[in-house]
Design an enzyme around this catalytic site. Structure first.
Site, PDB file in Angstrom:
ATOM      1  N   GLU A   1       0.873  -1.148   0.051  1.00 31.17           N
ATOM      2  CA  GLU A   1      -0.031  -0.039   0.144  1.00 31.17           C
ATOM      3  C   GLU A   1       0.945   1.334  -0.052  1.00 31.17           C
ATOM      4  OE1 GLU A   1      -3.957  -0.407   2.093  1.00 31.17           O
ATOM      5  OE2 GLU A   1      -2.733  -1.739   3.243  1.00 31.17           O
TER       6      GLU A   1
ATOM      7  N   ARG B   1      -1.076   8.634   9.314  1.00 29.25           N
ATOM      8  CA  ARG B   1      -0.916   7.116   9.530  1.00 29.25           C
ATOM      9  C   ARG B   1      -0.229   6.312   8.291  1.00 29.25           C
ATOM     10  NH1 ARG B   1      -3.860   2.787   8.827  1.00 29.25           N
ATOM     11  NH2 ARG B   1      -5.764   4.038   8.433  1.00 29.25           N
TER      12      ARG B   1
ATOM     13  N   ARG C   1      -1.211   9.062   1.397  1.00 29.19           N
ATOM     14  CA  ARG C   1      -2.657   9.285   1.409  1.00 29.19           C
ATOM     15  C   ARG C   1      -3.296  10.813   1.296  1.00 29.19           C
ATOM     16  NH1 ARG C   1      -5.509   4.662   5.098  1.00 29.19           N
ATOM     17  NH2 ARG C   1      -4.479   2.958   3.686  1.00 29.19           N
TER      18      ARG C   1
ATOM     19  N   HIS D   1     -11.356   9.168   7.066  1.00 28.98           N
ATOM     20  CA  HIS D   1     -10.911   7.736   7.269  1.00 28.98           C
ATOM     21  C   HIS D   1     -10.547   7.442   8.505  1.00 28.98           C
ATOM     22  CE1 HIS D   1     -10.147   3.617   6.042  1.00 28.98           C
ATOM     23  NE2 HIS D   1      -8.965   3.779   6.212  1.00 28.98           N
TER      24      HIS D   1
ATOM     25  N   HIS E   1      -9.042   9.065   3.480  1.00 27.98           N
ATOM     26  CA  HIS E   1      -8.645   8.515   2.346  1.00 27.98           C
ATOM     27  C   HIS E   1      -9.027   8.631   0.778  1.00 27.98           C
ATOM     28  CE1 HIS E   1      -8.338   4.246   0.473  1.00 27.98           C
ATOM     29  NE2 HIS E   1      -8.030   3.875   1.795  1.00 27.98           N
TER      30      HIS E   1
HETATM   31  C1  SIN Z   1      -7.105   0.477   2.806  1.00 26.25           C
HETATM   32  O1  SIN Z   1      -7.381  -0.728   2.530  1.00 26.25           O
HETATM   33  O2  SIN Z   1      -7.346   1.388   1.865  1.00 26.25           O
HETATM   34  C2  SIN Z   1      -7.508   1.174   4.246  1.00 26.25           C
HETATM   35  C3  SIN Z   1      -6.431   0.393   5.115  1.00 26.25           C
HETATM   36  C4  SIN Z   1      -5.874   1.478   6.302  1.00 26.25           C
HETATM   37  O3  SIN Z   1      -6.753   2.438   6.451  1.00 26.25           O
HETATM   38  O4  SIN Z   1      -4.900   0.991   6.640  1.00 26.25           O
END
Ligand code: SIN
Length: 539
Positions: free
Chosen positions: A126, A384, A288, A349, A242
């Protein structure tokens, strides 16, 4: 003025219950803490709705931990610190990355079934992770973990679960927490719970904003009740938006996991142009806050309410297999994600800030502990790192019980009489007020902020101040008062922080200002009900 209590009560006339550990919240932090606590006493878990109505249940992407042979806690530490934009608590990060792998292995032993490839754990990527380190269970990792924990707890008569129970307020005297005043939302009965340790694991606060990936229950109750009880809160100006929540009129802002971009999906504006490489070398995998602001710019530039997530770089069938929940949810709205782009827009988020704790989860109120999203020991800094939140709930929940087992209050004092007769009786128009807060917070305290709009938000929130002195006589009243309380805290801290850092972006102070702002903003309520701001060094 923020009241100490939001209802009139006298504990003498109320049913009273005793427990050793009162755990408020049933997501990963609450359930895991309950699992650990049961070896040391009786445990009561309170949850506002059903056990599974949590942010954990909705977590898609996964849980990050340095388990892969090509990874290490040092690399995880570096990525976490980088994402945190200079104000992570380094000791907290050390704890997270070093203790995290063992906690995750425990989850696996409990039955959490993470995806495997050729028999070995599979890791995804990610944003802002320098390597693949995220364990996942399809795209419903949180649900898998929640189920594993709930199953492990279900046959234990030492753990009592109370669904549809909302905490009105924590009961404190001389800065010691003795328990909580609780409302049974089925019967309306008010009950007093006394405990030797009260653990706040009440989750997040996305419902403060108009658009959010969070469930209805995420109304910031934990931070607000702790604040009223005199606990310090920290870093509440740092809210993570998010970048990719489903955007369809009438549909909930369902999360489209960052792992989708991690596996190769790209973002396009409504003209079909890929834009992220113009904003950051990391493109779709920039952090993000950067991606959310880029999307906001593209939406403004093209006069659109959304952009698109294009999954065509991934093979169609792989997409469906890897992301079954997203596939199914989008299909409900007529979108075949293997062949069509998904309309997305940013949504609130995650709250990086929260009730200030040390590394053992102790808050500034004795006997009151906090872990998970409601807590802030500074591990996430200003932003985060993806998939660090489930890990945070485990690691710091564990540490609370390790600490408590040797330090639990030996016995409760004899006189535990608490009362309040200050609130005015009034009917709060909860729906109207809730919507007003969500609009003002989204439009004036959202992804991009500035002093002018923050001042306006403060003025609008001041108009709602009076509501906090009314009697909260329903779950809706309690939530609305908590939403107002937390909105005040976020807005005031955002106004104070005259710089941009991580999740907090000011259009009138676009740069990070380490000279003046490499520090945390703490807030607490003084005995007169006024909000007091203070600064905390970054450690
Ligand atoms: C996501 O799956 O994009 C969210 C994961 C997260 O908030 O750490």
């Amino acid at each position: 003025m923020i009241p100490r209590y939001i209802s009139n009560f006298d504990t003498k006339g109320l049913p009273q219950r005793e427990t050793d550990f009162l755990i408020i919240g049933s997501g990963i932090a609450g359930l895991y803490t309950a699992l650990k606590a049961k070896a040391f006493g009786t445990v009561t878990v309170l949850t506002k709705k059903k056990l599974k109505d949590t942010n954990t249940e909705r977590a898609q992407g996964g849980i990050a931990a340095a388990i892969h042979s090509a990874d290490s806690p040092a690399l995880h530490r570096a990525d976490t610190l980088e994402a945190g934009a200079g104000i992570c608590n380094v000791d907290a990060v050390e704890v997270l990355v070093n203790e995290g792998p063992e906690r995750v292995r425990e989850l696996i032993e409990l039955g959490a079934n993470f995806d495997r490839l050729d028999g070995k754990l599979a890791f995804t990527r990610e944003a802002a992770h320098s390597r693949r380190r995220i364990l996942h269970a399809g795209d419903s990792t949180g649900e898998e973990i929640q189920n594993a924990l709930a199953k492990s707890l279900s046959e234990d008569d030492k753990v009592e679960f109370l669904e549809f129970h909302i905490v009105i307020d924590l009961l404190t005297r001389d800065n010691v927490c003795y328990g909580a005043l609780v409302r049974n939302n089925f019967t309306g009965e008010i009950v007093v719970y006394y405990a030797r340790a009260v653990v706040l694991a009440a989750g997040g606060a996305g419902q403060v904003f108009e658009n959010t990936t969070n469930p209805d229950v995420a109304t910031g109750d934990g931070i607000s009740m702790a604040f009223r009880a005199g606990a310090s809160v920290m870093d509440v100006e740092f809210v993570q938006f998010h970048p990719t929540a489903l955007y369809l009129p009438g549909a909930p802002r369902f999360l489209i996991s960052e792992a989708v971009r991690g596996e190769g999906a790209v973002l396009r504006n409504i003209r079909g142009e890929r834009f992220m490489p113009n904003y950051h070398p990391g493109a779709e995998l920039a952090s993000r806050d950067i991606v959310a602001r880029a999307i906001r710019s593209e939406m403004a530039e093209t006069g659109s309410s959304h952009v698109y997530l294009d999954l065509s770089p991934m093979a169609g069938e792989k997409v469906k297999k890897r992301f079954p929940t997203i596939t199914k949810t989008c299909a409900q709205y007529g979108i075949d994600i293997a062949n069509e782009m998904i309309p997305v827009a940013p949504a609130a988020h995650y709250m990086m800030g929260g009730v200030h704790t040390n590394l053992n989860g102790e808050t500034s109120v004795k006997g009151l502990y906090a872990c998970g999203e409601v807590a802030c020991q500074g591990v996430h800094g200003a932003n985060r790192l993806a998939s660090n939140s489930l890990l945070d709930g485990l690691v710091f929940g564990y540490r609370i019980i390790e600490y408590c087992k040797d330090n639990l209050a030996k016995q409760q004092p004899d006189n535990r009489h608490f009362r309040n007769q200050e609130q005015m009786t009034w009917q709060i128009q909860t729906d109207t007020v809730r919507q007003k807060i969500k609009d003002l917070m989204w439009n004036k305290v959202g992804i991009v902020r500035d002093g002018y709009h923050l001042q306006k938000a403060v003025a609008e929130l001041n108009e709602l101040d009076e509501i906090m002195s009314y009697e909260a006589s329903s779950a809706e009243d309690i939530e609305v008062i908590n939403l107002i309380t937390l909105s005040n805290l976020i807005t005031k801290a955002a106004l104070m922080r005259t710089e941009s850092r991580g999740g907090h972006f000011r259009e009138d102070f676009t740069l990070k200002d380490d000279v003046h702002w490499k520090k945390h903003i703490g807030l607490r309520r003084n005995s007169g009900g006024e909000l007091v701001a203070f600064e905390l060094e970054v450690s």
